[in-house]
Design an enzyme around this catalytic site. Structure first.
Site, PDB file in Angstrom:
ATOM      1  N   THR A  32       0.952  -1.073   0.064  1.00  0.00           N
ATOM      2  CA  THR A  32       0.154   0.059  -0.089  1.00  0.00           C
ATOM      3  C   THR A  32       0.824   1.208  -0.005  1.00  0.00           C
ATOM      4  OG1 THR A  32      -0.112  -0.430   2.364  1.00  0.00           O
ATOM      5  CG2 THR A  32      -2.127  -0.798   0.884  1.00  0.00           C
ATOM      6  N   LEU A 120      12.897  -8.630   6.347  1.00  0.00           N
ATOM      7  CA  LEU A 120      12.729  -7.892   7.749  1.00  0.00           C
ATOM      8  C   LEU A 120      13.660  -6.433   7.235  1.00  0.00           C
ATOM      9  CD1 LEU A 120      13.410 -10.549  10.319  1.00  0.00           C
ATOM     10  CD2 LEU A 120      11.356  -9.660   9.666  1.00  0.00           C
ATOM     11  N   SER A 122      16.514  -5.563   5.972  1.00  0.00           N
ATOM     12  CA  SER A 122      18.065  -5.188   6.534  1.00  0.00           C
ATOM     13  C   SER A 122      18.549  -4.264   5.498  1.00  0.00           C
ATOM     14  CB  SER A 122      18.793  -6.489   6.459  1.00  0.00           C
ATOM     15  OG  SER A 122      18.865  -7.122   5.117  1.00  0.00           O
ATOM     16  N   SER A 123      18.159  -3.811   4.518  1.00  0.00           N
ATOM     17  CA  SER A 123      18.716  -3.031   3.614  1.00  0.00           C
ATOM     18  C   SER A 123      18.326  -1.828   3.871  1.00  0.00           C
ATOM     19  CB  SER A 123      18.158  -3.315   2.104  1.00  0.00           C
ATOM     20  OG  SER A 123      17.124  -3.267   1.740  1.00  0.00           O
ATOM     21  N   GLU A 155      18.005   3.343  -2.361  1.00  0.00           N
ATOM     22  CA  GLU A 155      17.559   1.889  -2.701  1.00  0.00           C
ATOM     23  C   GLU A 155      17.028   1.978  -4.199  1.00  0.00           C
ATOM     24  OE1 GLU A 155      16.664  -0.673  -0.096  1.00  0.00           O
ATOM     25  OE2 GLU A 155      15.763  -2.055  -1.456  1.00  0.00           O
ATOM     26  N   ASP A 167       9.813   1.085   4.875  1.00  0.00           N
ATOM     27  CA  ASP A 167      10.833   0.251   5.334  1.00  0.00           C
ATOM     28  C   ASP A 167      11.697   1.313   6.265  1.00  0.00           C
ATOM     29  OD1 ASP A 167       9.636  -1.704   4.302  1.00  0.00           O
ATOM     30  OD2 ASP A 167      11.197  -2.154   3.165  1.00  0.00           O
ATOM     31  N   TYR A 217       8.112  -7.039  -8.194  1.00  0.00           N
ATOM     32  CA  TYR A 217       7.767  -5.800  -7.171  1.00  0.00           C
ATOM     33  C   TYR A 217       7.544  -4.621  -8.261  1.00  0.00           C
ATOM     34  CZ  TYR A 217       7.806  -2.456  -3.559  1.00  0.00           C
ATOM     35  OH  TYR A 217       7.632  -1.381  -2.511  1.00  0.00           O
TER      36      TYR A 217
HETATM   37  C1  GLA Z   1       9.134  -3.883   0.368  1.00  0.00           C
HETATM   38  C2  GLA Z   1       9.049  -2.546   0.036  1.00  0.00           C
HETATM   39  C3  GLA Z   1       8.256  -1.779   1.087  1.00  0.00           C
HETATM   40  C4  GLA Z   1       6.704  -2.369   0.724  1.00  0.00           C
HETATM   41  C5  GLA Z   1       6.564  -3.759   0.923  1.00  0.00           C
HETATM   42  C6  GLA Z   1       5.368  -4.343   0.738  1.00  0.00           C
HETATM   43  O1  GLA Z   1       9.186  -4.061   1.857  1.00  0.00           O
HETATM   44  O2  GLA Z   1      10.518  -2.250   0.459  1.00  0.00           O
HETATM   45  O3  GLA Z   1       8.230  -0.487   0.517  1.00  0.00           O
HETATM   46  O4  GLA Z   1       6.275  -1.789  -0.618  1.00  0.00           O
HETATM   47  O5  GLA Z   1       7.591  -4.306   0.172  1.00  0.00           O
HETATM   48  O6  GLA Z   1       4.375  -3.543   1.365  1.00  0.00           O
END
Ligand code: GLA
Length: 381
Positions: A32, A120, A122-123, A155, A167, A217
């Site tokens: 989202t 999780l 890490s990046s 990133e 993240d 993605y």
């Molecule tokens: C990865 C991306 C986030 C987010 C999730 C899915 O972790 O880095 O920005 O889009 O996927 O919710």
């Protein structure tokens, strides 16, 4: 002396500053963030640390304890490295240089206990640790939100994943015992107490990361944008899926493209589900919250199609277990962890049972972590 300080003194002269930056979980609100929607992440008690001090000769030297590799470059000639872990660090330095900040060189040791490739983040934790460290070291006076945006851009440009803001935001703004309800459109946020009496958040790690992850993605992101474009042709004020309702999708997207409809409808439903989940959390309706999590998994698996057989298996293994209120895949997908809301007295039995069945059916062992929610990026000590 911290372990990382010892390592630093083996490789470099002088005293370092030490910054730690946590990994994250996400309670609900998946895929989202880049659609201007809501997310509900929390920082965890697993972190990346960097020890760093300044150089004035225009050289960057970085040692990773996790990879046991040393990297060196001049600031003036920073290019993408074929050492993958390096790119998350120099990607941040590169963003700072593009903003005309002066970086005269640095020595750095990177260490941490965020499991790599487990979803999780890490990046993001590395990027946030590095931007925070360089901000301190070179007195750049960036605020937290500027640092988050810069880490996200690093990133995009150096790792090639067009990730959202969740993240980095979670890592930078994390607070012990709280989740962060973030509105990715306005960037307003609210700390939500993560009160789960008698229960814990448990992660099962599939221990797989399928190659598809970053290309799929970026493809999902593009599909959502096509959906928005179809609606915007009719309603000019629509800028993102956040402005779109289920009815608009039925009217303008479904007749044009069924697949795009499925993707967009998942996102629209997930935003609504997050709002319900927050209400359930606030009211202590944990069974309802768990149900929201199962529903999210179904959407991610069947409509958004970012799950994989290992994630689906881990969810189906707990679905009818009375000790588990909810479970879902977490993060980008195609591997990594499932998040489970579980009865705290049943954890041992559960991990044995799930571990055995997972091994039997996949030939892989799954790891597990009981999550504690910790604070955000900060100077250590
Ligand atoms: C990865 C991306 C986030 C987010 C999730 C899915 O972790 O880095 O920005 O889009 O996927 O919710």
């Amino acid at each position: 002396m911290l372990q990382i300080e010892k390592k630093f003194s083996e490789y470099f002269p002088g005293q370092p500053v030490i910054i730690t930056s946590p990994g994250r979980i996400n309670i609900i609100g998946e895929h989202t963030d880049y659609n201007n929607g809501y997310v509900l992440p929390a920082a965890i008690d697993k972190a990346i640390s960097v020890a760093v001090n300044k150089r004035d000769d225009g050289i960057i030297k970085i040692y990773s304890t996790q990879y046991n590799e040393l990297y060196e470059s001049s600031v003036a000639a920073l290019v993408k490295s074929n050492l993958n872990w390096v790119n998350y660090i120099i990607g941040v330095a590169d963003q700072l240089l593009k903003k005309d900040f002066v970086i005269t060189g640095f020595n750095m040791v990177v260490d941490g206990d965020v499991p790599l490739g487990a979803g999780l983040s890490s990046s993001a934790a590395v990027e946030c640790a590095v931007v925070f460290a360089l901000n301190e070291l070179f007195e750049l006076k960036l605020d937290k939100l500027e640092m988050v945006k810069l880490a996200q851009k690093a990133e995009h440009e150096f790792a090639g994943v067009m990730c959202g803001i969740m993240d980095m935001f979670a890592s930078m703004y994390g607070k012990a015992e709280y989740a962060i309800k973030l509105d990715c459109r306005s960037l307003e946020y609210e700390y939500v107490p993560l009160k789960l009496p008698g229960h814990k958040l448990l992660l099962f790690n599939t221990n797989v990361k399928h190659n598809l992850a970053s290309s799929a993605y970026n493809e999902r992101r593009a599909q959502c944008e096509s959906g928005v474009a179809l609606v915007a042709k009719q309603i000019a004020s629509v800028k993102s899926l956040r402005d779109v309702t289920a009815q608009m999708l039925e009217q303008y997207v479904l007749p044009a493209d069924e697949l795009i409809y499925k993707r967009c409808n998942y996102v629209v439903q997930e935003n609504l589900r997050l709002l319900q989940a927050c209400e359930n959390l606030n009211k202590g309706n944990l069974w309802e919250l768990g149900k929201n999590m199962f529903d999210t998994h179904r959407g991610l698996s069947e409509d958004y199609e970012v799950s994989c057989k290992e994630l689906d298996l881990l969810v189906s293994l707990v679905k009818n277990n009375k000790a588990v209120l909810g479970a879902r895949m977490m993060g980008g997908g195609f591997g990594g962890c499932t998040l489970n809301l579980v009865n705290e007295n049943e954890i041992e039995r559960l991990v044995n049972e799930v571990g055995e069945k997972y091994l039997l059916q996949t030939g892989l062992s799954c790891s597990y972590y009981v999550v504690a929610v910790g604070g955000g990026t900060s100077v250590a000590g």
